[in-house]
Design an enzyme around this catalytic site. Structure first.
Site, PDB file in Angstrom:
ATOM      1  N   GLU A  18       0.822  -1.214   0.000  1.00 17.51           N
ATOM      2  CA  GLU A  18       0.000   0.000   0.000  1.00 17.51           C
ATOM      3  C   GLU A  18       0.859   1.269   0.000  1.00 17.51           C
ATOM      4  O   GLU A  18       0.406   2.339   0.421  1.00 17.51           O
ATOM      5  CB  GLU A  18      -0.958   0.014   1.208  1.00 17.51           C
ATOM      6  CG  GLU A  18      -1.891  -1.176   1.302  1.00 17.51           C
ATOM      7  CD  GLU A  18      -2.941  -1.261   0.180  1.00 17.51           C
ATOM      8  OE1 GLU A  18      -2.980  -0.361  -0.681  1.00 17.51           O
ATOM      9  OE2 GLU A  18      -3.702  -2.253   0.173  1.00 17.51           O
ATOM     10  N   HIS A  71      -2.586   1.740   8.476  1.00 19.18           N
ATOM     11  CA  HIS A  71      -3.656   0.939   7.868  1.00 19.18           C
ATOM     12  C   HIS A  71      -3.828  -0.354   8.651  1.00 19.18           C
ATOM     13  O   HIS A  71      -2.847  -1.071   8.877  1.00 19.18           O
ATOM     14  CB  HIS A  71      -3.313   0.639   6.410  1.00 19.18           C
ATOM     15  CG  HIS A  71      -4.231  -0.365   5.769  1.00 19.18           C
ATOM     16  ND1 HIS A  71      -5.597  -0.181   5.678  1.00 19.18           N
ATOM     17  CD2 HIS A  71      -3.980  -1.569   5.198  1.00 19.18           C
ATOM     18  CE1 HIS A  71      -6.136  -1.227   5.064  1.00 19.18           C
ATOM     19  NE2 HIS A  71      -5.184  -2.088   4.765  1.00 19.18           N
ATOM     20  N   HIS A  97      -6.916  -3.700   9.856  1.00 23.65           N
ATOM     21  CA  HIS A  97      -8.132  -4.448   9.487  1.00 23.65           C
ATOM     22  C   HIS A  97      -8.971  -4.682  10.742  1.00 23.65           C
ATOM     23  O   HIS A  97      -9.127  -5.827  11.171  1.00 23.65           O
ATOM     24  CB  HIS A  97      -7.757  -5.792   8.856  1.00 23.65           C
ATOM     25  CG  HIS A  97      -7.020  -5.715   7.558  1.00 23.65           C
ATOM     26  ND1 HIS A  97      -6.455  -6.807   6.936  1.00 23.65           N
ATOM     27  CD2 HIS A  97      -6.760  -4.655   6.740  1.00 23.65           C
ATOM     28  CE1 HIS A  97      -5.883  -6.440   5.792  1.00 23.65           C
ATOM     29  NE2 HIS A  97      -6.036  -5.140   5.666  1.00 23.65           N
ATOM     30  N   GLU A 129     -16.753  10.648  23.700  1.00 26.41           N
ATOM     31  CA  GLU A 129     -15.428  11.164  23.337  1.00 26.41           C
ATOM     32  C   GLU A 129     -15.231  11.256  21.814  1.00 26.41           C
ATOM     33  O   GLU A 129     -14.362  11.993  21.345  1.00 26.41           O
ATOM     34  CB  GLU A 129     -14.314  10.281  23.928  1.00 26.41           C
ATOM     35  CG  GLU A 129     -14.281   8.896  23.319  1.00 26.41           C
ATOM     36  CD  GLU A 129     -13.061   8.069  23.738  1.00 26.41           C
ATOM     37  OE1 GLU A 129     -13.219   6.845  23.844  1.00 26.41           O
ATOM     38  OE2 GLU A 129     -11.980   8.637  23.955  1.00 26.41           O
ATOM     39  N   HIS A 187     -12.775  -4.039   3.886  1.00 29.42           N
ATOM     40  CA  HIS A 187     -11.327  -4.217   3.927  1.00 29.42           C
ATOM     41  C   HIS A 187     -10.706  -3.686   5.232  1.00 29.42           C
ATOM     42  O   HIS A 187     -10.113  -4.461   5.984  1.00 29.42           O
ATOM     43  CB  HIS A 187     -10.689  -3.529   2.704  1.00 29.42           C
ATOM     44  CG  HIS A 187      -9.214  -3.690   2.619  1.00 29.42           C
ATOM     45  ND1 HIS A 187      -8.537  -3.790   1.437  1.00 29.42           N
ATOM     46  CD2 HIS A 187      -8.256  -3.751   3.585  1.00 29.42           C
ATOM     47  CE1 HIS A 187      -7.254  -3.938   1.657  1.00 29.42           C
ATOM     48  NE2 HIS A 187      -7.057  -3.910   2.962  1.00 29.42           N
TER      49      HIS A 187
HETATM   50  O1  2HA Z   1      -1.645  -7.099   3.367  1.00 30.83           O
HETATM   51  O2  2HA Z   1      -3.413  -4.882   4.370  1.00 30.83           O
HETATM   52  O3  2HA Z   1      -4.176  -3.758   2.113  1.00 30.83           O
HETATM   53  C1  2HA Z   1      -1.465  -5.770   3.537  1.00 30.83           C
HETATM   54  C2  2HA Z   1      -2.749  -5.088   3.405  1.00 30.83           C
HETATM   55  C3  2HA Z   1      -3.165  -4.690   2.067  1.00 30.83           C
HETATM   56 ZN    ZN Z   2      -5.344  -4.032   4.041  1.00 34.59          ZN
END
Ligand code: 2HA
Ligand code: ZN
Length: 277
Positions: A116, A140, A142, A170, A211
């Protein structure tokens, strides 16, 4: 002294491990990048072990030309960062055009920076400009509950922002600008990077439907805390929706306006409108 004793490197490693312990980084999921300060580049320069060849970023970030970033590696696992940072992460340098990068430290067993990277760098470029250089971390992850909500809520900034604000007092103070949402897209490329960086012009949080989530912040504590706050709020919403189809009571628009006044934040009225039935 080792590069692993340097403060920002320790902060980077700790954040990776904290995210792993939260359950946000199954397998090789998620990635982290940190835009280094000039004095930090000086501090670690003597540890640089490579002058890897220049490689294309796949996008152009001219306002980040010549900058250095610590980033996780593509296909690397967050749970391994604390055990062997030099295998799992790297420091990259951008060229004078902001179009190519080269590895200066890390990924000692081979590999490349996060898949990414275009999204990370385009977000950094937007945030560097808008915050006058204050924001340095792009994260980033998940997180389970946020992802779950992308299957049942309309994929609209207004809906996600308002619903998540309502779940904890909050929240509007922690993310007063709100949250942006991107519909499902192929990850890893320039298109999703452009869509995300557009949202980052307005928000510090962008959700990728089905995602995960991107957060931007000044330092590791604030950025991790932002991810944590949004996901906690999403968890409450999932529980509330699981218990009853509708809420019996909630934080009302006027409550938000009162809160904004006392906590000195500006909450855009577009998030406080009547909800569509
Ligand atoms: O595997 O999260 O978006 C890495 C990620 C791709
Ligand atoms: Zn990801």
């Amino acid at each position: 002294m080792s590069i692993l004793d340097v403060k920002f490197v320790q902060g980077f490693i700790r954040m990776c491990n904290d995210g792993w312990e939260q359950g946000w980084h199954e397998r090789n999921g998620g990635n982290l990048s940190y835009r280094m300060k000039p004095e930090e580049v000086e501090e670690v320069k003597s540890f640089f072990t490579q002058e890897g060849e220049w490689k294309e970023i796949d996008t152009s970030v001219p306002k980040l030309a010549g900058e250095y970033f610590m980033v996780t590696g593509s296909g690397k696992y967050f749970r391994n960062v604390i055990l062997d940072p030099a295998d799992s992460a790297c420091i990259i340098e951008l060229d004078e055009k902001g179009e190519n990068y080269r590895i200066r430290w890390g990924l000692v067993n081979g590999g490349r920076p996060t898949s990414e990277l275009p999204s990370h760098l385009m977000n950094h470029e937007v945030k560097k400009e808008i915050t006058g250089g204050k924001h340095r971390v792009i994260y980033h992850a998940h997180p389970t509950n946020v992802i779950a909500l992308t299957f049942v809520l309309p994929l609209k900034d207004e809906v996600f922002t308002r619903e998540l604000w309502e779940m904890a007092t909050e929240c509007p103070v922690v993310f007063p600008d709100g949250i942006g949402v991107v519909g499902w897209m192929v990850p890893g490329g320039r298109d999703i990077a452009v869509a995300t960086s557009e949202l980052m012009k307005q928000y510090d949080v962008a959700i990728w439907a089905h995602h995960g989530m991107f957060c931007s912040g000044e330092d590791f504590d604030l950025t991790f805390g932002l991810m944590h706050t949004v996901e906690k709020s999403a968890e409450i919403l999932v529980k509330v929706m699981s218990m009853r189809p509708t809420k019996l009571q909630t934080i009302e628009p006027q409550n938000f306006r009162d809160l904004a006044k006392d906590f000195h934040v500006t909450l855009p009225e577009k998030f406080l409108q009547e909800k569509e039935a």
